[in-house]
Design a protein around this motif. Structure first.
Motif, PDB file in Angstrom:
ATOM      1  N   GLY A 119      -1.206  12.666 -13.687  1.00  0.00           N
ATOM      2  CA  GLY A 119      -0.497  13.809 -13.132  1.00  0.00           C
ATOM      3  C   GLY A 119      -0.726  14.059 -11.657  1.00  0.00           C
ATOM      4  N   THR A 120      -1.211  13.057 -10.940  1.00  0.00           N
ATOM      5  CA  THR A 120      -1.502  13.224  -9.516  1.00  0.00           C
ATOM      6  C   THR A 120      -0.271  13.622  -8.711  1.00  0.00           C
ATOM      7  OG1 THR A 120      -3.401  11.738  -9.487  1.00  0.00           O
ATOM      8  CG2 THR A 120      -2.207  11.974  -7.441  1.00  0.00           C
ATOM      9  N   TYR A 121       0.841  12.938  -8.943  1.00  0.00           N
ATOM     10  CA  TYR A 121       2.048  13.252  -8.178  1.00  0.00           C
ATOM     11  C   TYR A 121       2.437  14.719  -8.338  1.00  0.00           C
ATOM     12  CZ  TYR A 121       3.382   8.465  -6.798  1.00  0.00           C
ATOM     13  OH  TYR A 121       3.444   7.220  -6.211  1.00  0.00           O
ATOM     14  N   THR A 122       2.343  15.219  -9.539  1.00  0.00           N
ATOM     15  CA  THR A 122       2.720  16.612  -9.795  1.00  0.00           C
ATOM     16  C   THR A 122       1.729  17.570  -9.148  1.00  0.00           C
ATOM     17  OG1 THR A 122       3.745  15.973 -11.885  1.00  0.00           O
ATOM     18  CG2 THR A 122       3.203  18.308 -11.603  1.00  0.00           C
ATOM     19  N   GLY A 123       0.442  17.282  -9.263  1.00  0.00           N
ATOM     20  CA  GLY A 123      -0.567  18.170  -8.700  1.00  0.00           C
ATOM     21  C   GLY A 123      -0.480  18.277  -7.190  1.00  0.00           C
ATOM     22  N   LEU A 124      -0.364  17.139  -6.521  1.00  0.00           N
ATOM     23  CA  LEU A 124      -0.277  17.153  -5.063  1.00  0.00           C
ATOM     24  C   LEU A 124       0.994  17.854  -4.606  1.00  0.00           C
ATOM     25  CD1 LEU A 124      -1.486  13.526  -4.241  1.00  0.00           C
ATOM     26  CD2 LEU A 124      -2.795  15.639  -4.024  1.00  0.00           C
ATOM     27  N   ALA A 125       2.092  17.575  -5.287  1.00  0.00           N
ATOM     28  CA  ALA A 125       3.352  18.214  -4.925  1.00  0.00           C
ATOM     29  C   ALA A 125       3.299  19.721  -5.166  1.00  0.00           C
ATOM     30  CB  ALA A 125       4.497  17.596  -5.727  1.00  0.00           C
ATOM     31  N   THR A 126       2.621  20.136  -6.213  1.00  0.00           N
ATOM     32  CA  THR A 126       2.507  21.570  -6.516  1.00  0.00           C
ATOM     33  C   THR A 126       1.800  22.300  -5.379  1.00  0.00           C
ATOM     34  OG1 THR A 126       2.442  21.153  -8.893  1.00  0.00           O
ATOM     35  CG2 THR A 126       1.575  23.262  -8.138  1.00  0.00           C
ATOM     36  N   MET A 127       0.712  21.725  -4.890  1.00  0.00           N
ATOM     37  CA  MET A 127      -0.045  22.384  -3.824  1.00  0.00           C
ATOM     38  C   MET A 127       0.779  22.519  -2.556  1.00  0.00           C
ATOM     39  SD  MET A 127      -3.927  20.903  -4.300  1.00  0.00           S
ATOM     40  CE  MET A 127      -3.536  19.170  -4.403  1.00  0.00           C
ATOM     41  N   LEU A 128       1.454  21.433  -2.179  1.00  0.00           N
ATOM     42  CA  LEU A 128       2.236  21.482  -0.951  1.00  0.00           C
ATOM     43  C   LEU A 128       3.447  22.399  -1.113  1.00  0.00           C
ATOM     44  CD1 LEU A 128       2.976  18.566   1.423  1.00  0.00           C
ATOM     45  CD2 LEU A 128       4.806  20.139   0.795  1.00  0.00           C
ATOM     46  N   ALA A 129       4.158  22.258  -2.230  1.00  0.00           N
ATOM     47  CA  ALA A 129       5.370  23.055  -2.441  1.00  0.00           C
ATOM     48  C   ALA A 129       5.053  24.540  -2.549  1.00  0.00           C
ATOM     49  CB  ALA A 129       6.086  22.574  -3.701  1.00  0.00           C
ATOM     50  N   GLU A 130       3.868  24.856  -3.045  1.00  0.00           N
ATOM     51  CA  GLU A 130       3.475  26.268  -3.148  1.00  0.00           C
ATOM     52  C   GLU A 130       3.471  26.928  -1.777  1.00  0.00           C
ATOM     53  OE1 GLU A 130       3.029  29.532  -4.382  1.00  0.00           O
ATOM     54  OE2 GLU A 130       2.141  28.431  -6.064  1.00  0.00           O
ATOM     55  N   GLU A 131       2.826  26.310  -0.830  1.00  0.00           N
ATOM     56  CA  GLU A 131       2.714  26.906   0.506  1.00  0.00           C
ATOM     57  C   GLU A 131       3.995  26.745   1.318  1.00  0.00           C
ATOM     58  OE1 GLU A 131       0.294  28.746   1.399  1.00  0.00           O
ATOM     59  OE2 GLU A 131      -1.272  28.269  -0.051  1.00  0.00           O
ATOM     60  N   LEU A 132       4.778  25.731   1.004  1.00  0.00           N
ATOM     61  CA  LEU A 132       6.062  25.548   1.680  1.00  0.00           C
ATOM     62  C   LEU A 132       7.106  26.519   1.145  1.00  0.00           C
ATOM     63  CD1 LEU A 132       7.698  23.693   3.666  1.00  0.00           C
ATOM     64  CD2 LEU A 132       8.211  22.260   1.671  1.00  0.00           C
ATOM     65  N   ASP A 133       6.886  27.018  -0.069  1.00  0.00           N
ATOM     66  CA  ASP A 133       7.869  27.840  -0.784  1.00  0.00           C
ATOM     67  C   ASP A 133       9.147  27.044  -1.025  1.00  0.00           C
ATOM     68  OD1 ASP A 133       6.728  30.405  -1.418  1.00  0.00           O
ATOM     69  OD2 ASP A 133       6.620  30.771   0.738  1.00  0.00           O
ATOM     70  N   ALA A 134       8.943  25.820  -1.514  1.00  0.00           N
ATOM     71  CA  ALA A 134      10.056  24.926  -1.792  1.00  0.00           C
ATOM     72  C   ALA A 134      10.652  25.207  -3.158  1.00  0.00           C
ATOM     73  CB  ALA A 134       9.580  23.479  -1.722  1.00  0.00           C
ATOM     74  N   ASP A 135      11.868  24.755  -3.338  1.00  0.00           N
ATOM     75  CA  ASP A 135      12.521  24.772  -4.639  1.00  0.00           C
ATOM     76  C   ASP A 135      11.974  23.580  -5.429  1.00  0.00           C
ATOM     77  OD1 ASP A 135      14.170  24.630  -6.837  1.00  0.00           O
ATOM     78  OD2 ASP A 135      16.047  24.650  -5.712  1.00  0.00           O
ATOM     79  N   TRP A 136      11.248  23.838  -6.507  1.00  0.00           N
ATOM     80  CA  TRP A 136      10.585  22.773  -7.255  1.00  0.00           C
ATOM     81  C   TRP A 136      11.568  21.704  -7.730  1.00  0.00           C
ATOM     82  CZ3 TRP A 136       6.014  20.828  -7.408  1.00  0.00           C
ATOM     83  CH2 TRP A 136       5.597  20.012  -8.462  1.00  0.00           C
ATOM     84  N   ALA A 137      12.787  22.115  -8.034  1.00  0.00           N
ATOM     85  CA  ALA A 137      13.778  21.163  -8.526  1.00  0.00           C
ATOM     86  C   ALA A 137      14.149  20.139  -7.465  1.00  0.00           C
ATOM     87  CB  ALA A 137      15.023  21.895  -9.004  1.00  0.00           C
ATOM     88  N   GLN A 138      13.955  20.468  -6.187  1.00  0.00           N
ATOM     89  CA  GLN A 138      14.330  19.555  -5.107  1.00  0.00           C
ATOM     90  C   GLN A 138      13.146  18.751  -4.577  1.00  0.00           C
ATOM     91  OE1 GLN A 138      16.331  22.526  -2.570  1.00  0.00           O
ATOM     92  NE2 GLN A 138      18.261  21.484  -3.007  1.00  0.00           N
ATOM     93  N   VAL A 139      11.986  18.928  -5.182  1.00  0.00           N
ATOM     94  CA  VAL A 139      10.788  18.214  -4.744  1.00  0.00           C
ATOM     95  C   VAL A 139      10.718  16.849  -5.413  1.00  0.00           C
ATOM     96  CG1 VAL A 139       8.260  18.217  -4.740  1.00  0.00           C
ATOM     97  CG2 VAL A 139       9.512  20.339  -4.289  1.00  0.00           C
ATOM     98  N   ARG A 140      10.465  15.824  -4.646  1.00  0.00           N
ATOM     99  CA  ARG A 140      10.212  14.491  -5.178  1.00  0.00           C
ATOM    100  C   ARG A 140       8.953  13.949  -4.525  1.00  0.00           C
ATOM    101  NH1 ARG A 140      12.101  10.230  -2.031  1.00  0.00           N
ATOM    102  NH2 ARG A 140      12.547   8.992  -3.905  1.00  0.00           N
ATOM    103  N   VAL A 141       8.439  12.872  -5.071  1.00  0.00           N
ATOM    104  CA  VAL A 141       7.167  12.336  -4.583  1.00  0.00           C
ATOM    105  C   VAL A 141       7.305  10.845  -4.326  1.00  0.00           C
ATOM    106  CG1 VAL A 141       4.682  12.163  -4.999  1.00  0.00           C
ATOM    107  CG2 VAL A 141       5.983  14.043  -6.026  1.00  0.00           C
ATOM    108  N   GLU A 142       6.704  10.380  -3.230  1.00  0.00           N
ATOM    109  CA  GLU A 142       6.646   8.962  -2.913  1.00  0.00           C
ATOM    110  C   GLU A 142       5.189   8.564  -2.690  1.00  0.00           C
ATOM    111  OE1 GLU A 142       8.977   8.071   0.497  1.00  0.00           O
ATOM    112  OE2 GLU A 142      10.896   8.257  -0.552  1.00  0.00           O
ATOM    113  N   GLY A 143       4.879   7.335  -3.048  1.00  0.00           N
ATOM    114  CA  GLY A 143       3.546   6.821  -2.802  1.00  0.00           C
ATOM    115  C   GLY A 143       3.356   6.457  -1.347  1.00  0.00           C
ATOM    116  N   ALA A 144       2.210   6.778  -0.798  1.00  0.00           N
ATOM    117  CA  ALA A 144       1.921   6.485   0.606  1.00  0.00           C
ATOM    118  C   ALA A 144       1.545   5.020   0.786  1.00  0.00           C
ATOM    119  CB  ALA A 144       0.771   7.363   1.093  1.00  0.00           C
ATOM    120  N   PRO A 145       1.743   4.479   1.978  1.00  0.00           N
ATOM    121  CA  PRO A 145       1.265   3.125   2.271  1.00  0.00           C
ATOM    122  C   PRO A 145      -0.251   3.131   2.440  1.00  0.00           C
ATOM    123  CG  PRO A 145       2.149   4.120   4.257  1.00  0.00           C
ATOM    124  CD  PRO A 145       2.414   5.102   3.146  1.00  0.00           C
TER     125      PRO A 145
END
Length: 737
Positions: free
Chosen positions: A78-104
């Motif tokens: 669940g790493t992708y979801t956890g990291l995205a949750t933290m960032l999207a929380e402070e960004l006040d993003a629409d969760w439905a529009q959040v996606r995740v990519e792996g870093a190089p």
């Protein structure tokens, strides 16, 4: 074949990136190349394409998409979801529009903050080390969007609100989606200080945010290493030696080359590789190989011989890992001394996706596709092998179908194996290395075999006055790049964790360690590492001590944990939820039922579990119920925490009931799931997980659910039968009436 579209982030693609805002907090400023956009209303002015320096955790597209760049591997935890949750929380993003990519692979930007200048996923650190970093990245992005809107609308920034991906100014009735502001926001200065939300204002953190990897994994769009197809790619399967330390003496590839689809056969340091147009042809070619092995330097001891040697070593003191008071003197004066020893076998990681890796060599460098867990280590190992600079090794981080520590190999074993094959064929084609299940079982890395010897002294009142714990087993860290950091005075911290930090108030306590250096079996961290064996020995032994003292196991633990409120808290919660002290419902005729308890800290999280078991007359065992209490700091995604703990319990129960890798004359006897059985669904108990509310920073959760299960089950068996078990896996022959 056509090259598939890779969803993960490469340096080149990041630079090409489309419209939008790219942000990296606490990193060099972004380079915005667009002209300032004029004022507009909601829906106006989609941003034109802009290129940014790839040093970020966040990208906002003109289509309002919010892309979170994950520096950590998603291997089911669940790493992708956890990291995205933290960032999207402070960004006040629409969760439905959040996606995740792996870093190089780029430790300068994506290092694990707990590991210093190294990028990687492990030690249950993904959420904990990213807690402030990802939130600040989101908060900075929000601040830049607000600043851009304030300039565009000529209003005070303090009057602007952000919610669900929309920036609003109520007084002027203006609003804009993120995408419409992205280009202008990219010109704003990255703030050096940002205000983070208070927990009472969280909208995503602590809630049931839907996992970001579920849909792709159910509709087949998720990209694993096996999904990678490159033009001209060959698939390689390797014939590994049957004994650790053996080498190729000679081989005859005549029959292998005659197999349809086989393209080449090459010798590498790890064995003989057969390359073909597909996996099945490569396997058939390997089966047709004739290999003569030089076993003169091979390791040839069996498991029983290793264990016998360990037991002899345990008769003498080892290197001191902890020393409080004088345990030997206290034991000598004790009114009663309790002794027990515990044996633990080698264990395989046995992830659903065995090891695999794709490597392509070109004049520019090396490209890798992999479920990458130890980015920096693998990047540098490949650079050294190919004579490249580390930055010339471009790693595409894909999903991984499990790992449990196996893909974070300190020796970069299977990655280097793939690279050796590419090098052996002169880089003429990309190579996909595929390990079959038998390769994983017989040629992999293992949780070390261990022997523990414990003694406890009691005074006349049944109080523990002395505790001696001696461990014997291979070091995972010694001889690895992590030795300087994790081995102190000869003691590998991962060998004694869970024993050397025992939380109980015992005045005289000694922990020492023997680390044999002549056992040639490759060993590696396994889910919960040292705690996978120390939790069983300490918690099962404490129940024996409680019985000798005539005390309730729960009450004894509580009396010894006054200085550790987190331990006491989860212990009390688990006991209450399980109905500790109340009678269990009687089983069928001949069945014995019992309830056992255990508590353990690992990866800075504290977990208590109560297990209920039924033991039949023939010795067969059923774990009926497990009640678990978890203190892991702030619960970022509660449902994911429950899933990880439930999965950890199932993983641990597999080892309790079945898990054992055995050697005979140096050869691994197990080859697949017929001999190394995973837990079956009908063996899974009912599980309850209770999360302790906390505002503290998050601690680990991927592994801490594993350690308490085995001792809780063993203690329940002892409560049911009066028999204390001292070896894993449990055997029905030990439980026959």
């Amino acid at each position: 074949m056509n090259e598939i579209a890779i969803e993960d982030l490469s340096r080149r693609r990041f630079l090409q990136g489309g419209a939008g805002l790219t942000l990296g907090f606490c990193l060099p400023g972004i380079a915005a190349a667009a002209a300032a956009a004029g004022p507009g209303k909601a829906g106006e002015g989609l941003a034109a394409p802009v290129s940014f320096e790839p040093n970020a955790f966040l990208r906002i597209g003109a289509d309002n998409s919010v892309t979170v760049i994950s520096k950590h591997l998603e291997m089911g935890q669940g790493t992708y979801t956890g990291l995205a949750t933290m960032l999207a929380e402070e960004l006040d993003a629409d969760w439905a529009q959040v996606r995740v990519e792996g870093a190089p692979a780029d430790a300068k930007r994506y290092n694990n903050l707990f590991w210093g200048p190294a990028q990687g996923t492990g030690g249950s650190t993904a959420m904990a080390n990213s807690w402030e970093q990802m939130r600040k990245a989101g908060a900075a992005g929000r601040a830049m969007l607000v600043a851009a809107a304030a300039k565009r609308w000529q209003v005070p920034a303090a009057e602007i609100e952000v919610s669900q991906g929309v920036v609003r100014h109520a007084a002027s009735k203006r609003s804009a989606h993120f995408g419409a502001l992205a280009e202008a926001a990219a010109q704003e200065t990255v703030p050096t200080e940002v205000a983070l939300k208070k927990p009472e204002n969280f909208r995503l953190i602590g809630k049931q945010a839907r996992r970001k990897d579920t849909l792709e994994k159910t509709n087949g769009k998720a990209k694993f290493t096996q999904d990678i197809q490159l033009p001209g790619m060959l698939v390689a399967v390797v014939a590994h030696p049957p004994l650790f330390g053996a080498k190729v003496a000679s081989f005859d590839a005549t029959r292998a080359r005659a197999v349809k689809g086989v393209v080449d056969v090459v010798q590498i340091p790890q064995g003989v590789a057969v390359l073909a147009t597909d996996t099945w042809s490569a396997k058939k070619g390997r089966d047709a190989l004739q290999v003569s092995w030089d076993e003169s330097a091979a390791f040839k001891l069996g498991s029983d011989e290793i264990l016998a040697r360990y037991k002899e070593m345990a008769k003498k003191p080892g290197l001191t890992a902890r020393k409080d008071g004088d345990a030997a003197a206290a034991l000598g004066k004790a009114a009663k001394v309790v002794k027990a020893s515990y044996d633990f076998p080698f264990l395989a990681h046995a992830a659903m996706e065995p090891m695999n890796c794709v490597i392509r060599l070109s004049s520019d460098g090396c490209e890798v596709w992999n479920g990458e867990q130890l980015h920096t280590g693998d990047q540098y190992a490949l650079a050294q092998l190919f004579g490249l600079k580390p930055e010339q090794v471009n790693i595409h981080m894909l999903y991984a179908g499990g790992s449990f520590g196996r893909r974070a190999c300190k020796d970069s074993d299977y990655v280097l194996e793939a690279a050796q094959i590419v090098k052996a064929i002169g880089g003429k084609a990309p190579v996909k290395l595929v390990w079959l299940r038998e390769d994983d079982m017989r040629a992999g890395y293992y949780r070390p075999l261990y022997h523990h010897a414990l003694e406890a002294g009691l005074d006349e009142a049944g109080n523990i006055v002395g505790w001696q714990h001696r461990l014997v087993g291979q070091s995972i860290i010694t001889g690895s790049p992590f030795e300087k950091m994790m081995v102190k005075d000869g003691v590998d911290a991962t060998s004694v964790e869970g024993a050397s930090n025992l939380p109980y108030a015992i005045p005289n306590l000694t922990v020492d360690l023997h680390t044999p250096t002549d056992i040639g079996v490759p060993v590696l961290w396994w889910r919960s590492v040292g705690s996978s064996h120390t939790a069983f020995s300490t918690e099962a032994f404490l129940d024996e001590v409680a019985a000798a003292a005539g005390k309730d196991p729960y009450e004894l633990r509580m009396s010894l944990l006054t200085a550790h409120p987190r331990h006491a808290g989860v212990l009390k919660l688990a006991a209450e939820k399980a109905g500790w002290g109340s009678p269990l419902k009687a089983g069928k005729a001949g069945e014995r039922r019992g309830r056992g308890i255990a508590v353990h800290e690992s990866f800075r999280s504290v977990v208590a579990q109560v297990a209920e078991v039924t033991v039949a007359r023939d010795g067969s065992l059923k774990v009926d119920r497990v009640v678990c209490a978890v203190d892991c700091g702030t619960a970022i995604n509660p449902d994911n925490i429950r899933s990880q703990v439930e999965g950890g319990i199932g993983f641990a129960l597999s080892a309790v009931l079945h898990g054992e890798i055995t050697l005979k004359d140096g050869k691994v006897e197990q080859g697949n799931f017929d001999g190394y059985a995973p837990l079956r669904i009908n063996e899974m108990p009912a599980v309850e997980v209770h999360i302790v509310p906390s505002a503290a920073a998050p601690t680990g959760i991927g592994e801490p659910g594993v350690p308490p299960l085995a001792p809780a089950v063993a203690n329940a068996i002892a409560a049911a039968t009066g028999k204390y078990l001292h070896r894993l896996p449990l055997r029905s022959s030990d439980l026959v009436t």
